[in-house]
Enzyme design. Structure first.
Site, PDB file in Angstrom:
ATOM      1  N   GLN A  73       0.849  -1.196   0.000  1.00 56.99           N
ATOM      2  CA  GLN A  73       0.000   0.000   0.000  1.00 56.99           C
ATOM      3  C   GLN A  73       0.881   1.240   0.000  1.00 56.99           C
ATOM      4  OE1 GLN A  73      -3.344  -0.605   3.133  1.00 56.99           O
ATOM      5  NE2 GLN A  73      -1.761  -2.080   3.651  1.00 56.99           N
ATOM      6  N   ASN A  74       2.180   1.041   0.138  1.00 52.62           N
ATOM      7  CA  ASN A  74       3.082   2.189   0.264  1.00 52.62           C
ATOM      8  C   ASN A  74       3.306   2.872  -1.084  1.00 52.62           C
ATOM      9  OD1 ASN A  74       3.192   1.392   2.861  1.00 52.62           O
ATOM     10  ND2 ASN A  74       5.238   0.492   2.762  1.00 52.62           N
ATOM     11  N   VAL A  75       3.451   4.184  -1.011  1.00 53.79           N
ATOM     12  CA  VAL A  75       3.635   4.966  -2.238  1.00 53.79           C
ATOM     13  C   VAL A  75       5.080   5.467  -2.349  1.00 53.79           C
ATOM     14  CG1 VAL A  75       1.212   5.678  -2.310  1.00 53.79           C
ATOM     15  CG2 VAL A  75       2.861   7.118  -1.082  1.00 53.79           C
ATOM     16  N   ASP A  76       5.960   4.990  -1.428  1.00 55.77           N
ATOM     17  CA  ASP A  76       7.308   5.571  -1.346  1.00 55.77           C
ATOM     18  C   ASP A  76       8.341   4.937  -2.266  1.00 55.77           C
ATOM     19  OD1 ASP A  76       7.985   3.139  -0.007  1.00 55.77           O
ATOM     20  OD2 ASP A  76       7.547   4.022   1.951  1.00 55.77           O
ATOM     21  N   HIS A 101      -1.641   1.592  -4.135  1.00 56.45           N
ATOM     22  CA  HIS A 101      -2.036   2.999  -3.921  1.00 56.45           C
ATOM     23  C   HIS A 101      -1.194   3.987  -4.719  1.00 56.45           C
ATOM     24  CE1 HIS A 101      -4.038   1.737   0.162  1.00 56.45           C
ATOM     25  NE2 HIS A 101      -4.764   1.429  -0.890  1.00 56.45           N
ATOM     26  N   CYS A 159      -2.011  14.635 -14.770  1.00 56.91           N
ATOM     27  CA  CYS A 159      -2.957  15.747 -14.860  1.00 56.91           C
ATOM     28  C   CYS A 159      -4.286  15.355 -14.210  1.00 56.91           C
ATOM     29  CB  CYS A 159      -3.158  16.096 -16.330  1.00 56.91           C
ATOM     30  SG  CYS A 159      -4.425  17.353 -16.561  1.00 56.91           S
ATOM     31  N   CYS A 217      -3.075  20.220 -21.448  1.00 57.42           N
ATOM     32  CA  CYS A 217      -4.380  20.874 -21.345  1.00 57.42           C
ATOM     33  C   CYS A 217      -4.427  21.980 -20.291  1.00 57.42           C
ATOM     34  CB  CYS A 217      -5.462  19.828 -21.051  1.00 57.42           C
ATOM     35  SG  CYS A 217      -5.484  19.306 -19.329  1.00 57.42           S
ATOM     36  N   THR A 271       0.858  -2.843   8.678  1.00 57.18           N
ATOM     37  CA  THR A 271      -0.334  -2.112   8.220  1.00 57.18           C
ATOM     38  C   THR A 271      -1.410  -2.143   9.291  1.00 57.18           C
ATOM     39  OG1 THR A 271      -2.121  -1.988   6.578  1.00 57.18           O
ATOM     40  CG2 THR A 271      -1.080  -4.161   6.867  1.00 57.18           C
ATOM     41  N   ASN A 284       3.527  -6.706  13.404  1.00 52.84           N
ATOM     42  CA  ASN A 284       3.178  -5.309  13.643  1.00 52.84           C
ATOM     43  C   ASN A 284       3.678  -4.920  15.037  1.00 52.84           C
ATOM     44  OD1 ASN A 284       1.606  -2.766  14.084  1.00 52.84           O
ATOM     45  ND2 ASN A 284       0.546  -3.417  12.225  1.00 52.84           N
TER      46      ASN A 284
HETATM   47  C1  BJW Z   1       5.069  -1.022  12.425  1.00 56.12           C
HETATM   48  C2  BJW Z   1       6.188  -0.298  12.578  1.00 56.12           C
HETATM   49  C3  BJW Z   1       7.374  -1.086  12.444  1.00 56.12           C
HETATM   50  C4  BJW Z   1       4.641   1.157  12.833  1.00 56.12           C
HETATM   51  N1  BJW Z   1       7.240  -2.401  12.161  1.00 56.12           N
HETATM   52  N2  BJW Z   1       4.854  -2.258  12.155  1.00 56.12           N
HETATM   53  C5  BJW Z   1     -15.678  -0.579   2.951  1.00 56.12           C
HETATM   54  C6  BJW Z   1     -16.081  -0.197   4.214  1.00 56.12           C
HETATM   55  C7  BJW Z   1     -15.826   1.080   4.691  1.00 56.12           C
HETATM   56  C8  BJW Z   1     -15.183   2.022   3.893  1.00 56.12           C
HETATM   57  C9  BJW Z   1     -14.779   1.637   2.645  1.00 56.12           C
HETATM   58  C10 BJW Z   1     -15.039   0.363   2.172  1.00 56.12           C
HETATM   59  N3  BJW Z   1     -14.529   0.270   0.916  1.00 56.12           N
HETATM   60  C11 BJW Z   1     -13.963   1.460   0.597  1.00 56.12           C
HETATM   61  C12 BJW Z   1     -14.110   2.302   1.630  1.00 56.12           C
HETATM   62  C13 BJW Z   1     -13.639   3.701   1.694  1.00 56.12           C
HETATM   63  C14 BJW Z   1     -12.153   3.819   1.926  1.00 56.12           C
HETATM   64  C15 BJW Z   1     -11.765   3.167   3.250  1.00 56.12           C
HETATM   65  O1  BJW Z   1     -11.207   2.111   3.340  1.00 56.12           O
HETATM   66  N4  BJW Z   1     -12.019   3.855   4.341  1.00 56.12           N
HETATM   67  C16 BJW Z   1     -11.663   3.345   5.669  1.00 56.12           C
HETATM   68  C17 BJW Z   1     -10.662   4.272   6.323  1.00 56.12           C
HETATM   69  C18 BJW Z   1     -12.917   3.174   6.466  1.00 56.12           C
HETATM   70  N5  BJW Z   1     -11.411   3.226   0.828  1.00 56.12           N
HETATM   71  C19 BJW Z   1     -11.253   3.857  -0.316  1.00 56.12           C
HETATM   72  O2  BJW Z   1     -11.762   4.946  -0.501  1.00 56.12           O
HETATM   73  C20 BJW Z   1     -10.441   3.192  -1.414  1.00 56.12           C
HETATM   74  N6  BJW Z   1     -11.157   3.250  -2.635  1.00 56.12           N
HETATM   75  C21 BJW Z   1     -12.154   2.425  -2.924  1.00 56.12           C
HETATM   76  O3  BJW Z   1     -12.410   1.459  -2.265  1.00 56.12           O
HETATM   77  O4  BJW Z   1     -12.858   2.788  -4.063  1.00 56.12           O
HETATM   78  C22 BJW Z   1     -14.156   2.242  -4.244  1.00 56.12           C
HETATM   79  C23 BJW Z   1     -15.071   2.777  -3.152  1.00 56.12           C
HETATM   80  C24 BJW Z   1     -15.010   4.108  -2.768  1.00 56.12           C
HETATM   81  C25 BJW Z   1     -15.867   4.598  -1.766  1.00 56.12           C
HETATM   82  C26 BJW Z   1     -16.750   3.743  -1.134  1.00 56.12           C
HETATM   83  C27 BJW Z   1     -16.800   2.398  -1.516  1.00 56.12           C
HETATM   84  C28 BJW Z   1     -15.954   1.923  -2.543  1.00 56.12           C
HETATM   85  C29 BJW Z   1      -9.160   3.954  -1.661  1.00 56.12           C
HETATM   86  C30 BJW Z   1      -8.209   3.871  -0.517  1.00 56.12           C
HETATM   87  C31 BJW Z   1      -6.968   4.690  -0.835  1.00 56.12           C
HETATM   88  C32 BJW Z   1      -6.064   4.841   0.370  1.00 56.12           C
HETATM   89  N7  BJW Z   1      -5.081   5.806   0.088  1.00 56.12           N
HETATM   90  C33 BJW Z   1      -4.087   6.137   1.102  1.00 56.12           C
HETATM   91  C34 BJW Z   1      -3.379   7.440   0.678  1.00 56.12           C
HETATM   92  C35 BJW Z   1      -2.364   7.165  -0.430  1.00 56.12           C
HETATM   93  C36 BJW Z   1      -1.576   8.364  -0.751  1.00 56.12           C
HETATM   94  C37 BJW Z   1      -0.816   8.913   0.423  1.00 56.12           C
HETATM   95  O5  BJW Z   1       0.042   8.216   1.024  1.00 56.12           O
HETATM   96  O6  BJW Z   1      -1.064  10.063   0.754  1.00 56.12           O
HETATM   97  O7  BJW Z   1      -3.168   5.075   1.276  1.00 56.12           O
HETATM   98  S1  BJW Z   1      -4.817   6.315   2.726  1.00 56.12           S
HETATM   99  C38 BJW Z   1      -3.462   5.599   3.607  1.00 56.12           C
HETATM  100  O8  BJW Z   1      -3.876   4.388   4.251  1.00 56.12           O
HETATM  101  C39 BJW Z   1      -2.431   5.224   2.531  1.00 56.12           C
HETATM  102  C40 BJW Z   1      -1.974   3.896   3.049  1.00 56.12           C
HETATM  103  O9  BJW Z   1      -1.418   3.123   1.988  1.00 56.12           O
HETATM  104  C41 BJW Z   1      -3.217   3.283   3.634  1.00 56.12           C
HETATM  105  C42 BJW Z   1      -2.985   2.208   4.629  1.00 56.12           C
HETATM  106  O10 BJW Z   1      -2.301   2.693   5.741  1.00 56.12           O
HETATM  107  P1  BJW Z   1      -1.215   1.785   6.434  1.00 56.12           P
HETATM  108  O11 BJW Z   1      -0.132   1.488   5.467  1.00 56.12           O
HETATM  109  O12 BJW Z   1      -1.845   0.647   7.082  1.00 56.12           O
HETATM  110  O13 BJW Z   1      -0.555   2.806   7.482  1.00 56.12           O
HETATM  111  P2  BJW Z   1      -1.041   3.204   8.965  1.00 56.12           P
HETATM  112  O14 BJW Z   1      -0.324   4.445   9.318  1.00 56.12           O
HETATM  113  O15 BJW Z   1      -2.500   3.188   9.081  1.00 56.12           O
HETATM  114  O16 BJW Z   1      -0.509   1.991   9.874  1.00 56.12           O
HETATM  115  C43 BJW Z   1       0.852   1.741  10.098  1.00 56.12           C
HETATM  116  C44 BJW Z   1       0.955   0.445  10.910  1.00 56.12           C
HETATM  117  O17 BJW Z   1       2.315   0.104  11.029  1.00 56.12           O
HETATM  118  C45 BJW Z   1       0.391   0.554  12.322  1.00 56.12           C
HETATM  119  O18 BJW Z   1      -0.435  -0.582  12.551  1.00 56.12           O
HETATM  120  C46 BJW Z   1       1.634   0.504  13.220  1.00 56.12           C
HETATM  121  O19 BJW Z   1       1.399  -0.164  14.454  1.00 56.12           O
HETATM  122  C47 BJW Z   1       2.582  -0.279  12.371  1.00 56.12           C
HETATM  123  N8  BJW Z   1       4.010  -0.013  12.573  1.00 56.12           N
HETATM  124  N9  BJW Z   1       5.966   0.998  12.838  1.00 56.12           N
HETATM  125  C48 BJW Z   1       5.996  -2.953  12.028  1.00 56.12           C
HETATM  126  N10 BJW Z   1       8.602  -0.562  12.557  1.00 56.12           N
HETATM  127 ZN    ZN Z   2      -4.033  17.579 -18.898  1.00 51.41          ZN
END
Ligand code: BJW
Ligand code: ZN
Length: 253
Positions: free
Chosen positions: A109-112, A127, A135, A158, A196, A221
């Site tokens: 899920q990382n964008v880095d 992601h 654009c 554009c 995650t 985790n």
């Molecule tokens: C360690 C550590 C170490 C620390 N060692 N561990 C169904 C139900 C409810 C809602 C939805 C659903 N389906 C879709 C949704 C809406 C939404 C969603 O999920 N919302 C929830 C929050 C409720 N999803 C979407 O909108 C997605 N689109 C989609 O489904 O389209 C169709 C649709 C839309 C709308 C409705 C229904 C359907 C798109 C999701 C896009 C997410 N984008 C992001 C931003 C990317 C760009 C950016 O970086 O700015 O992606 S959000 C953010 O979260 C980013 C991450 O990739 C993603 C996940 O986060 P991650 O990686 O888990 O990070 P953290 O910070 O949360 O956790 C870190 C963890 O590491 C922690 O647990 C720590 O303990 C641990 N840790 N150090 C090991 N050293």
């Molecule tokens: Zn354009």
């Protein structure tokens, strides 16, 4: 660090061994994997100028529509932090696993871009990637842009506003990447969820798809997550420490 012998023998069945059909392993990673490279996780408190903004409020098309400059600057700030970051022992442990396991898929899920920098090959980026821009009107990718500009850079085709090529809340994930991720998760024997929080869909449902299809689910985790009660094995610790130890235990088996 010691691991249950049952898990190690299961994991070692995914290794390349003569002509015997090896098991399939899928690893799903999140921001925690990059934490030991000095990058802040998505839901960590922000610092400095950005402390008053919640990441969830910036990573959306609505936020970009409301204030494109604010959102563009947040990503420029994060790109700057990523510029100096290098993969850590967790990224390299996954690369080592990939080199030994013929049927290995890494879903991030990382964008880095740190998995790719570490050498990951069979990689699905769910992601997007923060280093690319496109654009917001016509979708054309931009090769270069002026990062120091006073305003949000514009599309050469554009004149629309450029945006980072990442997936925001409410947007669809890249279809080919998601389809491959779902397919690999349904078909795997072992599913490893690392660093995650498991709250963002649809990525969070991959572990459940794997489990429902009979896979053994292993989580690494720093803290328990909503997935933890469902997994077969949970290892609490840093991925940069747990993953290398796990790889060593498998290879020593
Ligand atoms: C360690 C550590 C170490 C620390 N060692 N561990 C169904 C139900 C409810 C809602 C939805 C659903 N389906 C879709 C949704 C809406 C939404 C969603 O999920 N919302 C929830 C929050 C409720 N999803 C979407 O909108 C997605 N689109 C989609 O489904 O389209 C169709 C649709 C839309 C709308 C409705 C229904 C359907 C798109 C999701 C896009 C997410 N984008 C992001 C931003 C990317 C760009 C950016 O970086 O700015 O992606 S959000 C953010 O979260 C980013 C991450 O990739 C993603 C996940 O986060 P991650 O990686 O888990 O990070 P953290 O910070 O949360 O956790 C870190 C963890 O590491 C922690 O647990 C720590 O303990 C641990 N840790 N150090 C090991 N050293
Ligand atoms: Zn354009």
């Amino acid at each position: 660090m010691t691991f249950p012998p049952g898990l190690i023998s299961l994991l070692s069945r995914t290794l390349r061994r003569g002509s015997v059909q090896a098991g399939k392993l899928v690893a799903l990673t999140g921001a925690g994997v990059s934490q030991e490279s000095g990058l802040r996780t998505f839901r960590d408190a922000q610092t400095g100028l950005w402390a008053k903004h919640k990441p969830e409020d910036l990573a959306s098309p609505q936020a970009f529509q409301r204030d494109p400059k604010l959102v563009w600057d947040w990503y420029a700030w994060r790109r700057e932090a990523i510029k100096g970051a290098r993969p850590n022992a967790g990224h390299y442990a996954l690369v080592e696993l990939e080199s030994k396991i013929p049927q290995f898929t890494l879903i991030t899920q990382n964008v880095d871009g740190l998995h790719r920098m570490a050498g990951a090959r069979n990689l699905l980026e769910l992601h997007g990637n923060i280093q690319r821009a496109r654009c917001s009107d016509c979708g054309t990718y931009a090769e270069t842009w002026d990062e120091d500009s006073e305003s949000v850079p514009r599309c050469e085709e554009c004149d629309g506003l450029l945006r980072p090529d990442v997936v925001w809340f409410g947007e669809s994930l890249p279809r080919d990447q998601l389809e491959k991720a779902v397919e690999a998760s349904r078909a795997c024997d072992i599913f490893l969820s690392v660093g995650t929080s498991g709250v963002v869909q649809p990525a969070a449902s991959l572990a459940h798809a794997a489990k429902n299809n009979g896979a053994v689910v292993v989580e690494v985790n720093m803290e328990p997550t909503p997935l933890t009660p469902k997994v077969d094995f949970f290892f609490q610790g840093k991925s940069g420490e747990v993953l290398p130890a796990l790889v060593k235990a498998i290879l020593d088996h």
